[in-house]
Design a protein around this motif. Sequence first.
Motif, PDB file in Angstrom:
ATOM      1  N   LEU A   1       0.837  -1.195   0.000  1.00 18.38           N
ATOM      2  CA  LEU A   1       0.000   0.000   0.000  1.00 18.38           C
ATOM      3  C   LEU A   1       0.879   1.254   0.000  1.00 18.38           C
ATOM      4  N   ILE A   2       0.572   2.209  -0.877  1.00 22.62           N
ATOM      5  CA  ILE A   2       1.250   3.503  -0.880  1.00 22.62           C
ATOM      6  C   ILE A   2       0.641   4.327   0.254  1.00 22.62           C
ATOM      7  N   ARG A   3       1.397   4.517   1.333  1.00 20.34           N
ATOM      8  CA  ARG A   3       0.857   5.138   2.548  1.00 20.34           C
ATOM      9  C   ARG A   3       1.226   6.618   2.579  1.00 20.34           C
ATOM     10  N   ILE A   4       0.198   7.458   2.608  1.00 25.29           N
ATOM     11  CA  ILE A   4       0.392   8.908   2.556  1.00 25.29           C
ATOM     12  C   ILE A   4      -0.274   9.543   3.766  1.00 25.29           C
ATOM     13  N   GLY A   5       0.466  10.406   4.462  1.00 27.12           N
ATOM     14  CA  GLY A   5      -0.090  11.165   5.577  1.00 27.12           C
ATOM     15  C   GLY A   5      -0.076  12.651   5.253  1.00 27.12           C
TER      16      GLY A   5
ATOM     17  N   HIS B   1      -7.244  -1.751  -2.456  1.00 25.27           N
ATOM     18  CA  HIS B   1      -6.738  -0.387  -2.406  1.00 25.27           C
ATOM     19  C   HIS B   1      -5.237  -0.349  -2.698  1.00 25.27           C
ATOM     20  N   LYS B   2      -4.838   0.609  -3.512  1.00 22.77           N
ATOM     21  CA  LYS B   2      -3.425   0.778  -3.860  1.00 22.77           C
ATOM     22  C   LYS B   2      -2.790   1.951  -3.122  1.00 22.77           C
ATOM     23  N   VAL B   3      -3.628   2.931  -2.739  1.00 26.71           N
ATOM     24  CA  VAL B   3      -3.161   4.123  -2.032  1.00 26.71           C
ATOM     25  C   VAL B   3      -3.991   4.315  -0.774  1.00 26.71           C
ATOM     26  N   GLY B   4      -3.326   4.529   0.340  1.00 27.82           N
ATOM     27  CA  GLY B   4      -3.985   4.911   1.585  1.00 27.82           C
ATOM     28  C   GLY B   4      -3.631   6.355   1.889  1.00 27.82           C
TER      29      GLY B   4
END
Length: 484
Positions: free
Chosen positions: A121-125, A173-176
């Motif tokens: 997962l591409i994890r973005i904050g 899901h690919k992006v979070g």
Amino acid sequence: MASSLLSFDDLVSATGGMLLLGAGQDGFCFSSVATDSRKVQAGSLFVPLIGEKQDGHAFIPQALEQGASVILIALANYERDSSFFVDLSRKYPAASFIGVEHTLHALQAAAARYVEQFPDLIRIGITGSSGKTTTKEIARALLSQKYRVIANEGNLNSETGLPLSVFTIRPEHKVGLFEMGMNRRDEMKEIAAVLKPRFAVITNIGTAHIGMLGSREAIAEEKSHIFDHFSGFGSAFIPKDDDFASYLAEQVEGNVVYYGDGLPENVCFVKDRGLAGTDFTIDGRPVTLTLPGAYNYRNALAAISLAQLLSLSTEQIIAGFASLKPLFGRSELLCDEKSGIRIVQDCYNANPDSMEKAIGLLASDEGGAHFLALGDMLELGEASQEAHRAVIAAAAASGATVVLIGCEMAAALAAMQGSADLNGPDGPVTPACFPDSSDASLAQAADFLRKKMRRGDALLIKGSRGMALERLTALLTGEGGHNG
């Protein structure tokens, strides 16, 4: 039977818990997580949180009645009244009761273990003192043109909201994409440890929650913990014109991407259209950001920088902006056909920085007369009166007709009587003041505005979420205050 979000062994090992009562391994399954018994569904894990005013353990019976299949219990509560839980276990024998030291920390630890199940997962904050939700929603619109994106809804971004949000991640899901907020020291550390973002956007370092942390320096330090889990491989997106930009960059063990005026280099500002938004180009191709305000354009630059690093094409980014919908209560432009007035409904959040920007936004409008309906800014602590005085002074100086709503605004105005800070372009200003946000006060404020405003005039309505100032919009338009 549907598979459990976490296995029995994973939940117990992640939380450091132990089975106290119930089924345990046999038939163990939970498909959702809730901390509010009213939101429990069949098959939920219920986590009773202990607050200053109430203890969620009192609502375990309601959670079980709603169908909760797994219950976390603070061991201290169990030791204090074990018979209460034993009786519940007899009534609901299929439920598992797991004891933990601290239910909030257990929720966070369980959420972190759940995220580990999605290594690709591409994890973005996204964090910052203001603009977090808008930046997240712009980024979601862009990234959705290439990826299957999961994001937290609304502003579920806190010590409890972020863990609950990550439990919505699914294999497709690919992006979070997760907004991450904080209002106390160490909160960002805790929630960063849940998501462990590899990409992190900071919108700004302002004064929101300064009453909790004491200074902008402390806010910058706390926000920088969003980078804690980069380990040399993450990318931080930092506004180049923020006065804490250099400090933030020094905290990054990884790649730093600056954004702002002139960055990204293939994006060129064309025109600020006031309440209609901003025109700009990407690779020479025209784009319009329909959200008004220079601050929202900067949020868009952050989202574009992120999208480009994640390999979106210019065509995909432009399509993303075309798909962007207005956000409820965040610089939301509403045009009332009956009265002909334009309302900027910005009532989801308020702090000194966002108030100043919103007042400036209205001042840039070239339409009719300008009106400001400003409500209390909450959670400012000892800095509250000074901050409210500064906002009132900025409102007076803008030349708009000023309406103040709430006890904090009323107290600040009373302290300013006779002050030069109440001078506008044409002399002294006398704001209309309604000292609380009751329905009756808002009705009076609406009557005042209705008598003053004419077709083509513009009104900014802004205050903290707790003021619920969208009620004023509804009174003025005779509708719901939300365009969809």
